[in-house]
Design a protein around this motif. Structure first.
Motif, PDB file in Angstrom:
ATOM      1  N   ALA A 396     -99.635   6.942  41.349  1.00  0.00           N
ATOM      2  CA  ALA A 396     -98.472   7.369  41.848  1.00  0.00           C
ATOM      3  C   ALA A 396     -97.563   6.226  42.698  1.00  0.00           C
ATOM      4  N   SER A 397     -98.291   5.446  43.455  1.00  0.00           N
ATOM      5  CA  SER A 397     -97.721   4.518  44.408  1.00  0.00           C
ATOM      6  C   SER A 397     -97.387   3.150  43.675  1.00  0.00           C
ATOM      7  N   LEU A 398     -97.955   2.947  42.713  1.00  0.00           N
ATOM      8  CA  LEU A 398     -97.805   1.341  41.968  1.00  0.00           C
ATOM      9  C   LEU A 398     -96.239   1.368  41.429  1.00  0.00           C
ATOM     10  N   VAL A 401     -92.397  -4.587  38.640  1.00  0.00           N
ATOM     11  CA  VAL A 401     -91.332  -5.506  38.924  1.00  0.00           C
ATOM     12  C   VAL A 401     -90.637  -5.673  37.520  1.00  0.00           C
ATOM     13  N   ASP A 402     -89.503  -5.388  37.674  1.00  0.00           N
ATOM     14  CA  ASP A 402     -88.492  -5.303  36.586  1.00  0.00           C
ATOM     15  C   ASP A 402     -88.254  -6.804  35.988  1.00  0.00           C
ATOM     16  N   ALA A 403     -88.448  -7.145  34.757  1.00  0.00           N
ATOM     17  CA  ALA A 403     -88.647  -8.199  34.036  1.00  0.00           C
ATOM     18  C   ALA A 403     -87.065  -8.869  33.977  1.00  0.00           C
ATOM     19  N   ALA A 404     -86.091  -8.121  34.432  1.00  0.00           N
ATOM     20  CA  ALA A 404     -84.667  -8.717  34.328  1.00  0.00           C
ATOM     21  C   ALA A 404     -84.265  -8.902  35.860  1.00  0.00           C
ATOM     22  N   THR A 405     -84.611  -7.983  36.675  1.00  0.00           N
ATOM     23  CA  THR A 405     -84.076  -8.038  38.279  1.00  0.00           C
ATOM     24  C   THR A 405     -85.032  -8.565  38.984  1.00  0.00           C
ATOM     25  N   ALA A 408     -88.851  -4.317  42.220  1.00  0.00           N
ATOM     26  CA  ALA A 408     -89.595  -3.496  42.107  1.00  0.00           C
ATOM     27  C   ALA A 408     -89.390  -1.858  42.137  1.00  0.00           C
ATOM     28  N   ALA A 409     -89.978  -1.016  41.109  1.00  0.00           N
ATOM     29  CA  ALA A 409     -89.668   0.186  40.922  1.00  0.00           C
ATOM     30  C   ALA A 409     -90.604   1.109  40.424  1.00  0.00           C
ATOM     31  N   LEU A 410     -90.715   2.585  40.741  1.00  0.00           N
ATOM     32  CA  LEU A 410     -91.780   3.411  40.399  1.00  0.00           C
ATOM     33  C   LEU A 410     -92.021   3.035  38.892  1.00  0.00           C
ATOM     34  N   VAL A 411     -93.328   2.937  38.377  1.00  0.00           N
ATOM     35  CA  VAL A 411     -93.788   2.866  37.104  1.00  0.00           C
ATOM     36  C   VAL A 411     -93.578   4.080  36.003  1.00  0.00           C
ATOM     37  N   ALA A 430     -96.998  -9.767  29.129  1.00  0.00           N
ATOM     38  CA  ALA A 430     -97.911  -9.189  30.270  1.00  0.00           C
ATOM     39  C   ALA A 430     -96.782  -8.465  31.261  1.00  0.00           C
ATOM     40  N   ARG A 431     -97.237  -7.647  32.157  1.00  0.00           N
ATOM     41  CA  ARG A 431     -96.419  -6.592  32.932  1.00  0.00           C
ATOM     42  C   ARG A 431     -96.717  -7.049  34.393  1.00  0.00           C
ATOM     43  N   LEU A 432     -95.900  -7.005  35.281  1.00  0.00           N
ATOM     44  CA  LEU A 432     -96.275  -7.459  36.786  1.00  0.00           C
ATOM     45  C   LEU A 432     -96.020  -5.894  37.737  1.00  0.00           C
ATOM     46  N   PHE A 433     -96.980  -5.869  38.587  1.00  0.00           N
ATOM     47  CA  PHE A 433     -96.655  -4.631  39.421  1.00  0.00           C
ATOM     48  C   PHE A 433     -97.051  -5.237  40.913  1.00  0.00           C
TER      49      PHE A 433
END
Length: 445
Positions: A396-398, A401-405, A408-411, A430-433
């Motif tokens: 819930a706290s993860l 990182v938005d790949a365009a901007t 970091a926002a809620l998943v 890949a996805r980045l958190f």
């Protein structure tokens, strides 16, 4: 006697080994570059470099299209205009330098786009003492001594003879100890044939991982950033034309190991190479005029680079905190738990009944007690839906990182009606958190 006169004397009467400034090179952006810059007249540089920038490259590595002070000065100016950093040819072959050599050298040029100078590709151990002298010579001749001195090392599938009679880790360590570089770089062009992911051969996907492990360990030990070349085109020895997924696989695997830059092989199709499928490729008729145009890899590179530069810049000042770990469907839950023990991830699996999956998990110290987490689909052919469980139930706290901007926002769960956190990962993607939590991560919970 001023510095220039002193250098001229030492180059004329015999080389005196100067002291190398090995302060790590400091980047202001993630490096996305290539081998073979546009081979065109200098009055076409600005137009060609606009095309480079439009594909989300950040750095031009020279050495092919500009080889003398006049053309390199124009190359640097074209990079300035298009917001690109530049590492041009040094326009010299190293010390000792005669007065004529010094007049032809590009080392004295200045530009806001200048990062450093390209020196040597794929040296062997016996070249290292000379390269130390040359690197020190460039540093001494520059007001900003910490200018990048670009030397690219061989891959781990090079023969012992090619390396100079030593094993691979010894080769890289000797380079660090002897040359005292201010960054590290190597090239590795993996085969993507059947069995490549688990092969003991180094010219494979598995060998790509092994090469990156060496560079991660030695670069961290030396306190140096590292970059690596990867493959973009078909050529001899079994290298087929890579898919967009295989481009993603290479760059995000490098990013997982802490690379601060990647370079495509190649951007401009090298004349006489025998194949015409680099990013910019010739078109025409046999014996007729030829024009270089955007090949099928151009749009692919632009898409891959758009995401890579955001993730790369986000991780630019982060440090790889654990060796990236691979999870596959043949591992038992106990083995998975043991492998993930030093990461914030407790478990990762493929959703549904899928068992033929491979994921890569990498953690980074992002500062201020924040961990960055990269999760990659290691399958270069098929997308996967990963089910991820973090320690202590912190899903819930993860933040993602938005790949365009880069914000970091809620998943958002990609399958909210399915138990657990579901993440769709395209082939090789890949996805980045980010996750703020006390460290070290306990292995239970």
């Amino acid at each position: 006697m001023d510095l220039q006169e002193l250098l001229l004397v030492t180059c004329t009467v015999g080389w005196i080994t100067p002291t190398v400034d090995a302060t790590p090179f400091v980047q202001d952006r993630f490096a996305i570059s290539f081998w073979v810059d546009p081979i065109v007249p200098a009055d076409e540089f600005s137009e060609q470099y606009a095309t480079i920038a439009q594909a989300n490259f950040t750095v031009v590595l020279g050495g092919f299209g500009a080889k003398d002070p006049e053309s390199v000065a124009q190359q640097l100016r074209a990079c300035e205009i298009n917001g690109l950093a530049c590492i041009p040819s040094a326009c010299e072959s190293g010390p000792p330098l005669t007065p004529t050599d010094r007049n032809k050298s590009c080392v004295g040029l200045n530009s806001t786009s200048l990062w450093g100078f390209q020196m040597k590709d794929e040296p062997k151990v016996q070249d290292f003492p000379f390269l130390k002298n040359w690197s020190a010579s460039i540093a001494t001749r520059r007001e900003r001594e910490n200018i990048l001195r670009f030397i690219n090392l061989l891959p781990n599938y090079a023969s012992v003879a090619q390396l100079g009679g030593v094993g691979y880790e010894t080769y890289v360590q000797k380079f660090i100890d002897t040359v005292e570089p201010n960054f590290l770089c190597m090239d590795h062009y993996p085969l993507f044939d059947a069995g490549s992911a688990n092969s003991t051969r180094n010219i494979t996907m598995a060998g790509y991982h092994r090469n990156l492990r060496v560079f991660r360990e030695l670069s961290l030990s030396a306190g140096l950033p590292f970059w690596n070349f990867f493959n973009t085109m078909a050529y001899g020895g079994g290298h087929h034309d890579p898919t967009e997924a295989q481009l993603r696989w290479q760059v995000f695997t490098s990013l997982a190991y802490g690379a601060k830059g990647v370079l495509y092989f190649c951007y401009w199709t090298p004349p006489g190479f025998g194949l015409d499928n680099a990013i910019m490729t010739p078109r025409g008729t046999a014996g007729g005029p030829v024009k270089y145009v955007r090949g099928h890899h151009y749009a692919q590179a632009a898409r891959v680079n758009a995401k890579l530069r955001v993730y790369g810049d986000f991780l630019l000042h982060s440090t790889s905190s654990t060796m990236p770990v691979q999870i596959n469907g043949s591992m038992s839950p106990a083995v998975v738990a043991a492998v993930l023990a030093d990461t914030p991830v407790r478990a990762i699996n493929a959703s549904g009944a899928v068992t033929a999956f491979r994921f890569l998990v990498a953690a980074f110290d992002h500062g201020a007690n924040v961990t960055a987490l990269l999760v990659q689909n290691q399958d270069d052919a098929y997308a996967q839906i990963a089910t991820v469980a973090l320690r202590h139930g912190h899903e819930a706290s993860l933040r993602e990182v938005d790949a365009a901007t880069g914000v970091a926002a809620l998943v958002l769960d990609d399958a909210p009606d399915t138990p657990g956190l579901q993440l769709v990962l395209d082939a090789g993607d890949a996805r980045l958190f980010v996750l703020a939590e006390e460290k070290p991560f306990p292995s239970s919970g």
